[in-house]
Design an enzyme around this catalytic site. Structure first.
Site, PDB file in Angstrom:
ATOM      1  N   LYS A 213       8.877 -16.043 -29.307  1.00 34.14           N
ATOM      2  CA  LYS A 213       9.075 -16.448 -27.909  1.00 34.14           C
ATOM      3  C   LYS A 213      10.503 -16.187 -27.427  1.00 34.14           C
ATOM      4  CE  LYS A 213       5.894 -17.315 -26.531  1.00 34.14           C
ATOM      5  NZ  LYS A 213       4.876 -16.249 -26.270  1.00 34.14           N
ATOM      6  N   SER A 214      11.102 -15.117 -27.949  1.00 29.41           N
ATOM      7  CA  SER A 214      12.490 -14.789 -27.585  1.00 29.41           C
ATOM      8  C   SER A 214      12.611 -13.476 -26.823  1.00 29.41           C
ATOM      9  CB  SER A 214      13.350 -14.725 -28.856  1.00 29.41           C
ATOM     10  OG  SER A 214      13.354 -15.959 -29.519  1.00 29.41           O
ATOM     11  N   GLY A 215      11.489 -13.003 -26.269  1.00 26.54           N
ATOM     12  CA  GLY A 215      11.529 -11.732 -25.546  1.00 26.54           C
ATOM     13  C   GLY A 215      11.028 -10.573 -26.381  1.00 26.54           C
TER      14      GLY A 215
ATOM     15  N   HIS B  20       9.126 -10.952 -37.081  1.00 26.20           N
ATOM     16  CA  HIS B  20       9.773 -12.265 -37.011  1.00 26.20           C
ATOM     17  C   HIS B  20      10.387 -12.642 -38.362  1.00 26.20           C
ATOM     18  CE1 HIS B  20       8.265 -12.969 -33.043  1.00 26.20           C
ATOM     19  NE2 HIS B  20       7.035 -13.300 -33.369  1.00 26.20           N
TER      20      HIS B  20
ATOM     21  N   ARG C  98      17.300 -15.862 -27.875  1.00 26.23           N
ATOM     22  CA  ARG C  98      17.090 -16.533 -26.575  1.00 26.23           C
ATOM     23  C   ARG C  98      17.490 -18.004 -26.711  1.00 26.23           C
ATOM     24  NH1 ARG C  98      11.113 -17.207 -23.684  1.00 26.23           N
ATOM     25  NH2 ARG C  98      11.845 -17.673 -21.566  1.00 26.23           N
TER      26      ARG C  98
ATOM     27  N   SER D 123       8.436 -22.316 -24.258  1.00 28.41           N
ATOM     28  CA  SER D 123       7.516 -21.175 -24.265  1.00 28.41           C
ATOM     29  C   SER D 123       6.575 -21.261 -25.462  1.00 28.41           C
ATOM     30  CB  SER D 123       8.321 -19.874 -24.313  1.00 28.41           C
ATOM     31  OG  SER D 123       7.461 -18.765 -24.314  1.00 28.41           O
TER      32      SER D 123
ATOM     33  N   TYR E 153      18.272 -12.535 -24.614  1.00 30.32           N
ATOM     34  CA  TYR E 153      17.245 -12.516 -23.569  1.00 30.32           C
ATOM     35  C   TYR E 153      17.898 -12.702 -22.200  1.00 30.32           C
ATOM     36  CZ  TYR E 153      12.908 -14.110 -21.238  1.00 30.32           C
ATOM     37  OH  TYR E 153      11.841 -14.261 -20.395  1.00 30.32           O
TER      38      TYR E 153
ATOM     39  N   THR F 164      10.395  -4.509 -15.804  1.00 27.05           N
ATOM     40  CA  THR F 164      10.538  -5.777 -15.080  1.00 27.05           C
ATOM     41  C   THR F 164       9.325  -6.649 -15.406  1.00 27.05           C
ATOM     42  OG1 THR F 164       9.449  -4.846 -13.134  1.00 27.05           O
ATOM     43  CG2 THR F 164      11.862  -4.785 -13.169  1.00 27.05           C
ATOM     44  N   PHE F 165       9.503  -7.951 -15.311  1.00 23.19           N
ATOM     45  CA  PHE F 165       8.454  -8.888 -15.734  1.00 23.19           C
ATOM     46  C   PHE F 165       7.140  -8.669 -14.988  1.00 23.19           C
ATOM     47  CE2 PHE F 165       6.195 -12.956 -15.758  1.00 23.19           C
ATOM     48  CZ  PHE F 165       6.154 -13.205 -17.121  1.00 23.19           C
TER      49      PHE F 165
ATOM     50  N   GLY G 194       8.655 -15.836 -17.895  1.00 25.08           N
ATOM     51  CA  GLY G 194       9.745 -14.907 -18.169  1.00 25.08           C
ATOM     52  C   GLY G 194      11.035 -15.282 -17.474  1.00 25.08           C
TER      53      GLY G 194
END
Length: 292
Positions: free
Chosen positions: A46-48, A101, A123, A131, A186, A221-222, A252
């Protein structure tokens, strides 16, 4: 406090998902043959990760960038420790891109020759935790913990997938000289995506034209990613992700933890994390509207 064995198992002090990896497979990764051209994207969950997977795919694959190929991220940048599609990584053509990971001490030994490249994205841990909590609701193979307070205590204790956030970030940073590694956050990617893409290209030795760089930035972009079936993880099977529980790519943003955590929870979090975080070189941004 201990997570149920049905949902997590420990391998050399690190938590993995039991039905997606095995101790026997993880044993083989120590001697996984590394090529000089390999690129490993390493993150705590969950860090991008998905975002950076997409950026790397856009940088390396013109067909992804110009929309002529429909290959999804799981094939473009597959998971090293979770070989979901049973791909043949050994005969995969170079340059190979992998996501992982893994903590630094479980990374393949060959990465320590400092020729292959590692991109590490960190992040701020409050946003990571929030998240992670939302993700656990849609991840079929995760133990769903309804009470956010209980989830927070598990996160703080490292009793979640990928274990302790602090150990993960600290471990990779402390051993940075063992690897050819680039650290990004992030939050810096959110603030200035183009600079981050250029930093990545420079580190990876990829020469893109200004037009190509702009195309990478635009598609990374998100909102563009969320709408892109190759990038939004909607291709993941229903026995892994329950898409009816919400989108994999949720917000995001930076600072969403403020919408979830009480003041007392934030203070509790700081009391556990702050001392060790202050020793890290990263200046984490806790709110996109504030300077770190």
């Amino acid at each position: 406090m201990e997570p149920a064995e049905k949902y997590l198992f420990t391998y050399k002090g690190f938590y993995f998902q039991p039905d997606m990896a095995s101790a026997e497979y993880l044993d083989t990764l120590e001697d996984f043959e590394i090529r000089d051209s390999d690129v490993f994207l390493v993150t705590y969950p969950k860090s991008g990760t998905i975002w950076t997977q997409n950026i790397l795919s856009l940088i390396y694959h013109e067909g992804h960038r110009d929309g002529t190929e429909k290959v999804d991220l799981l094939d473009r940048v597959p998971w090293l420790e979770y070989n979901i599609r049973n791909a043949d990584y050994i005969s995969r053509p170079s340059p190979r891109l992998f996501a992982s990971h893994l903590p630094y001490y479980l990374a393949p030994k060959g990465l320590r020759n400092r020729r292959a490249k590692v991109v590490y994205v960190a992040r701020n841990p409050k946003d990571v935790m929030v998240s992670f909590y939302h993700f656990s609701k849609m991840a079929v193979k995760f133990e769903e913990v309804e009470d956010f307070g209980i989830f927070m205590e598990r996160f703080l204790a490292g009793k979640v997938l990928a274990s302790s956030w602090l150990d993960h970030v600290e471990g990779w940073y402390t051993h940075k000289d063992d690897f050819n590694i680039l650290f990004l956050t992030y939050e810096e990617m959110k603030k200035d995506l183009k600079s981050s893409v250029l930093k990545l290209c420079n580190f990876l030795g990829k020469r893109l034209t200004e037009k190509e760089v702009d195309a990478v930035v635009d598609q990374a972009t998100f909102n563009k990613m969320k709408a892109d079936p190759r990038a939004n993880y909607e291709f993941m099977p229903l026995d892994i992700l329950d898409h009816s529980k919400g989108p994999f790519l949720r917000k995001g943003t930076v600072g969403d933890w403020k919408n979830m955590m009480t003041v007392a929870q934030s203070e509790r979090f700081d009391s556990v994390f702050k001392k060790r975080m202050e020793k890290l070189p990263f200046k984490f941004c806790w709110d996109i509207n504030e300077e770190s």
